[in-house]
Scaffold this active site. Sequence first.
Site, short mmCIF file in Angstrom:
data_model
loop_
_atom_site.label_atom_id
_atom_site.label_comp_id
_atom_site.label_asym_id
_atom_site.label_seq_id
_atom_site.Cartn_x
_atom_site.Cartn_y
_atom_site.Cartn_z
N HIS A 396 38.34 11.08 -26.28
CA HIS A 396 39.40 12.32 -26.77
C HIS A 396 38.32 13.34 -26.82
O HIS A 396 37.58 13.36 -27.29
CB HIS A 396 40.45 12.21 -27.77
CG HIS A 396 41.40 13.31 -28.45
ND1 HIS A 396 40.86 14.23 -29.03
CD2 HIS A 396 42.50 13.18 -27.35
CE1 HIS A 396 42.04 15.29 -28.72
NE2 HIS A 396 43.14 14.20 -27.94
N GLU A 449 47.68 7.43 -26.92
CA GLU A 449 48.39 6.88 -25.57
C GLU A 449 48.26 5.63 -25.34
O GLU A 449 49.33 4.53 -24.84
CB GLU A 449 47.68 7.61 -24.15
CG GLU A 449 47.64 9.00 -24.28
CD GLU A 449 48.93 10.24 -23.40
OE1 GLU A 449 48.62 9.14 -22.25
OE2 GLU A 449 48.65 11.25 -23.99
C1 LIG Z 1 40.76 12.77 -23.33
C2 LIG Z 1 39.25 12.87 -21.90
C3 LIG Z 1 40.16 13.63 -21.08
C4 LIG Z 1 38.86 13.99 -22.33
O1 LIG Z 1 37.76 14.41 -21.52
P1 LIG Z 1 36.59 15.21 -22.05
O2 LIG Z 1 36.69 15.68 -23.98
O3 LIG Z 1 36.21 16.12 -20.86
O4 LIG Z 1 35.14 14.56 -22.18
P2 LIG Z 1 34.42 14.35 -21.35
O5 LIG Z 1 34.51 14.04 -19.62
O6 LIG Z 1 33.14 14.80 -21.73
O7 LIG Z 1 33.83 12.59 -21.23
C5 LIG Z 1 31.79 12.38 -22.31
C6 LIG Z 1 31.89 10.85 -21.96
O8 LIG Z 1 32.67 9.91 -21.95
C7 LIG Z 1 32.95 9.74 -20.80
N1 LIG Z 1 34.56 8.94 -21.10
C8 LIG Z 1 35.76 9.72 -21.56
N2 LIG Z 1 36.28 9.06 -21.22
C9 LIG Z 1 35.72 8.06 -21.27
C10 LIG Z 1 37.27 6.84 -20.23
N3 LIG Z 1 38.40 6.80 -20.53
N4 LIG Z 1 36.63 6.15 -19.94
C11 LIG Z 1 35.63 5.98 -19.79
N5 LIG Z 1 34.22 6.94 -19.54
C12 LIG Z 1 34.62 7.82 -20.73
C13 LIG Z 1 32.91 10.38 -19.44
O9 LIG Z 1 32.73 9.67 -18.36
C14 LIG Z 1 31.59 11.31 -19.61
O10 LIG Z 1 30.67 10.14 -19.92
P3 LIG Z 1 28.80 11.35 -18.94
O11 LIG Z 1 28.78 11.75 -20.50
O12 LIG Z 1 28.15 9.28 -18.83
O13 LIG Z 1 29.35 12.23 -18.11
C15 LIG Z 1 38.25 11.60 -21.76
O14 LIG Z 1 38.76 10.78 -23.05
C16 LIG Z 1 39.61 10.69 -20.71
O15 LIG Z 1 39.89 11.29 -19.58
N6 LIG Z 1 40.48 9.38 -20.78
C17 LIG Z 1 41.34 9.16 -20.25
C18 LIG Z 1 42.59 9.89 -19.69
C19 LIG Z 1 43.58 9.81 -20.85
O16 LIG Z 1 43.31 8.49 -22.06
N7 LIG Z 1 44.13 10.85 -21.45
C20 LIG Z 1 44.30 11.16 -22.63
C21 LIG Z 1 44.51 11.40 -23.32
S1 LIG Z 1 45.37 11.89 -25.43
#
Ligand SMILES: CC(C)(COP(=O)(O)OP(=O)(O)OC[C@H]1O[C@@H](n2cnc3c(N)ncnc32)[C@H](O)[C@@H]1OP(=O)(O)O)[C@@H](O)C(=O)NCCC(=O)NCCS
Length: 509
Positions: A396, A449
């Site tokens: 998140h 979710e």
């Molecule tokens: C929710 C979300 C979009 C937040 O994104 P964000 O704040 O931009 O987080 P980041 O993209 O900066 O991620 C930070 C790190 O964690 C990792 N990460 C974050 N969510 C991850 C996941 N679900 N699975 C694997 N790795 C994940 C990223 O790859 C990144 O790794 P790095 O530092 O090696 O590059 C992201 O966690 C995600 O894509 N989750 C899956 C989709 C989901 O469940 N969405 C519903 C949200 S309520």
Amino acid sequence: MRTVREIMSAPAVTTTAGESVAAVTARMADKNIGSLIVLDDQSRPIGIWTERDFLLFSSQQVAPDTAKIADWMAIKNPAVLDSHEEIEAAYAKVRNAPHRCVPVVEDGKIVGVVSKSDLLEFASISQVESPESNAAPKGLSGVVVAETELGDVRGQEGFYHYRQYSAIDLAKHLSIEEVWYFLLNGTLPTAVERSAFLAEIRSLSVIPANVRSMLSQISGRAEDTELLNNLRTAVSFAAQAFDFKPSLDIDRAELMANGIRICAVVPSLIAALYRIRHGLDIVEPHPELGYTANYLYMITGEIPDPQFARAIEQYQILTIDHGFNASTFAARVIISTGADIGAAMAGAIGALSGPLHGGAPSRVLEMLHAIGQPESARPWARNMVENGKRIMGFGHRVYKTHDPRSLLLREIAIGLGGELMELATNVEKAIEEVLSELKPGRELYANVEYYAAVVMSRCGLHPDLFTPTFASSRIIGWSAHILEQASDNRIIRPSARYVGPPAPQPLPN
Ligand SMILES: CC(C)(COP(=O)(O)OP(=O)(O)OC[C@H]1O[C@@H](n2cnc3c(N)ncnc32)[C@H](O)[C@@H]1OP(=O)(O)O)[C@@H](O)C(=O)NCCC(=O)NCCS
């Protein structure tokens, strides 16, 4: 330290309470300004006349050359600033004032005017020395773009609230209609207010005939289109059928009524679109059921099991609002242009449709089916992360600890029982372990979710309905944000740094 005097505009454009609407409007047009300060006979500010007052006035068919502005001016006794006040303290003092322009006084008498946005700009420039550092981080992470009274998310604590109450407490103890009323009005409803609100919502849940006749064309085959995309189009049609006016041209009461109207019809639209795509007849709203039970009834045609209805209702309460998430921000951006509420809702649904925001729960279910058994969870998750893929339902932007929504939904899922719940709790543990090993320090846990998928599936909702059900509650949050944005609006229009080839260059021959 810089003072208000250094940034104010002087002299202020002013008027007196006895002046006519016609004269004042002409002066505003001449000076190209959106508001002016109303003074008493000793040059002390007693009100602010705004374009909004004029719009309301114009809808009343009163002669502008005889009407006095004192009788139509909404902002009386405005907040004022002393010209010697320091900018940051001045901003803190007036930031919640319901008007954008603030009169500046010396010895109580007007000497100039300053806008809240100028105060904010100068206040933040004095904190941030280098213009380079004004650049917002990618994804606007951590950037404060507005003030809101509607709620907040405290990511480190794993806590969020709607106004002054914990959202978790509200979900545990109240109905969705009560939370909805509370978010819009700022007070919990009395018994009388609650039944009046329920009756209002029920009466608005019927789909207008001219929208209903379009639904079969909007609806596609389940394998070809996302139900949420059908909903986006249906909401556009409904907004047009309801003849919503640009938010710039209507008052708060009308905008609120528009919001309640569109929110009330959305569950009926989702259920109808769902049934059409599955070759079933539309089910009319039930005359007695509450918002969530009625939603489930319109989907299945049967009175729902109260335990399932309450579980979905709690999920909906948990997802009404959640800070400045992408769809809420999208809704606020669109309404900031003065567009109608239907435009803002359709745009917000578009933002919600992305898997990184609201489109994840059906993918969670697919994931759980793909994993199949608890022992497969670790190798499956490892393989995903090692191949640079994201695991749906984890991580998140704001929470760097357990997502409180996920914790309550897990409790609800456990209460409902079932095989999927057993699998989900085991898989959650395994995935969190893999993520903490392969992505150390990122603090990735199950988000809302993950268990939403489990709860919705257990309550008999088809995966097609997962994200639309999310939309059915988040739309209530959007409507509250839309009202808040419109009540103290400035068009949201940030800047970008150009990084392309130097310009201008000659056009190629
Ligand atoms: C929710 C979300 C979009 C937040 O994104 P964000 O704040 O931009 O987080 P980041 O993209 O900066 O991620 C930070 C790190 O964690 C990792 N990460 C974050 N969510 C991850 C996941 N679900 N699975 C694997 N790795 C994940 C990223 O790859 C990144 O790794 P790095 O530092 O090696 O590059 C992201 O966690 C995600 O894509 N989750 C899956 C989709 C989901 O469940 N969405 C519903 C949200 S309520």
